[in-house]
Design a protein around this motif. Structure first.
Motif, PDB file in Angstrom:
ATOM      1  N   ASP A 137       0.318  -0.928  -0.204  1.00 21.83           N
ATOM      2  CA  ASP A 137       0.149   0.100   0.023  1.00 21.83           C
ATOM      3  C   ASP A 137       0.912   1.240  -0.094  1.00 21.83           C
ATOM      4  N   ASP A 138       0.353   2.717  -0.071  1.00 24.40           N
ATOM      5  CA  ASP A 138       1.080   3.306  -0.164  1.00 24.40           C
ATOM      6  C   ASP A 138       0.880   4.576   0.536  1.00 24.40           C
ATOM      7  N   GLU A 139       0.169   4.163   1.911  1.00 21.05           N
ATOM      8  CA  GLU A 139      -0.771   4.960   2.371  1.00 21.05           C
ATOM      9  C   GLU A 139      -0.758   3.895   4.267  1.00 21.05           C
ATOM     10  N   HIS A 140       0.847   3.032   4.388  1.00 20.23           N
ATOM     11  CA  HIS A 140       0.825   3.222   5.396  1.00 20.23           C
ATOM     12  C   HIS A 140       1.557   4.202   7.040  1.00 20.23           C
ATOM     13  N   PRO A 141       0.276   3.825   7.762  1.00 17.60           N
ATOM     14  CA  PRO A 141       0.737   4.957   8.709  1.00 17.60           C
ATOM     15  C   PRO A 141       1.989   4.577   9.708  1.00 17.60           C
ATOM     16  N   VAL A 142       3.097   5.531   9.634  1.00 19.11           N
ATOM     17  CA  VAL A 142       4.070   5.423  10.866  1.00 19.11           C
ATOM     18  C   VAL A 142       3.932   7.034  11.250  1.00 19.11           C
ATOM     19  N   TYR A 143       3.735   6.501  12.958  1.00 15.47           N
ATOM     20  CA  TYR A 143       3.766   8.136  13.470  1.00 15.47           C
ATOM     21  C   TYR A 143       5.301   8.551  13.971  1.00 15.47           C
TER      22      TYR A 143
END
Length: 303
Positions: A137-143
């Motif tokens: 995916d292009d939108e993996h959330p990483v904080y």
């Protein structure tokens, strides 16, 4: 041949030997890209996915790795494969025709995890992983904040051209305790038989049944350890994929030290993969600095 309990016992031994021979003939590859997890229930929940353990100086209380709560679950599925043996074939001593069939059943059992694992890889762009996004995916959330909060950065682990995407190839980090994919096994493939005179199938169909039963399923590990590309497989795009993987960070901004170790390709890309990983020289005569930077795995299951 008169069918007796001793004859049926001997047949079971013979067919099991054929099955085991077929199992030994196979060369499965799933365990190169997936971690085996033994299951003892209907399903397993992998709540710890998303937590890459790391160390910090111990000052004050321990800091528990609870940056995000995940409930990724893999539910076991039931699998079977059955071969029917006609009673008349046993009576007429025409059992040689079944030996290849049971050997093939053994081979199929050995490569069944391959079918499951690589089918999962192939469908990774439409199947959700632990963070709620498709695995590729292009939108993996990483904080980025140290405490794992705030507005997430959106990170990609794929390179899919907007127009005319080519055949997919995959770069994986298989060097860690948990590989990018999970093969969850509840019950190993088990060879069974239904041969009692009182069995319904024997009475109604005049047929003995021999089959294999298993319970298992597959799922995703850490998306950061896998990269999908549908760009042409050449040195430049392979190097770009390696760079993208190696730059991955955990929540809090800590580098993950991801190390791409395996290139997975379908047969149609084998020659391009050999050129990238095995050629000592480039077309211009320069040294190929990418040679042997990853193990090459060719599999038909991702075609």
């Amino acid at each position: 041949m008169i069918i007796t309990p001793d004859i049926l016992t001997a047949l079971m031994t013979t067919f099991r030997a054929d099955f085991d021979e077929g199992t030994a003939m196979a060369d499965p590859a799933w365990n190169k890209v997936a971690t085996l997890v033994r299951s003892s229930s209907k399903s397993n929940t992998y709540g710890w996915l998303g937590q890459f353990p790391g160390f910090r100086e111990w000052v004050g209380d321990r800091q528990v790795n609870d940056m995000a709560a995940h409930g990724y679950q893999i539910t076991n599925k039931l699998w079977e494969s059955t071969v029917g043996v006609q009673r008349t074939d046993i009576e007429d001593d025409e059992l040689g025709i079944y030996s290849p069939l049971f050997r093939e059943a053994g081979r199929a059992s050995a490569v069944h995890p391959d079918e499951l694992v690589f089918a999962l890889i192939k469908s990774g762009h439409t199947e959700l992983c632990y963070d709620g996004q498709n695995f590729f995916d292009d939108e993996h959330p990483v904080y980025p904040k140290v405490d794992g909060t705030g507005t997430p950065d959106l990170v990609s682990n794929q390179d899919i051209p907007a127009t005319d995407p080519g055949t997919a190839w995959y770069l994986l980090d298989t060097s860690r305790a948990l590989k990018p994919f999970i093969f969850q096994e509840r019950t190993p493939h088990n060879f069974q038989a239904l041969t009692d005179e009182t069995d319904q199938n024997v009475f109604i169909r005049d047929e003995y049944l021999y089959g294999v039963r298993a319970r298992s399923n597959v799922g995703f590990g850490f998306w950061q350890m896998a990269y999908k590309s549908q760009q042409p497989l050449n040195a430049a795009n392979y190097a770009a994929a390696r760079q993208a993987m190696s730059s991955q960070k955990a929540d809090g901004g800590r580098p993950l030290a991801v190390k791409p170790t395996m290139l997975v390709v379908p047969p149609s890309l084998r020659s391009q993969a050999d050129e990238v990983l095995k050629a000592e020289r480039l077309a211009n005569g320069a040294t190929n600095t990418l040679a042997n930077t990853a193990e090459l795995l060719e599999t038909p299951w991702i075609m």
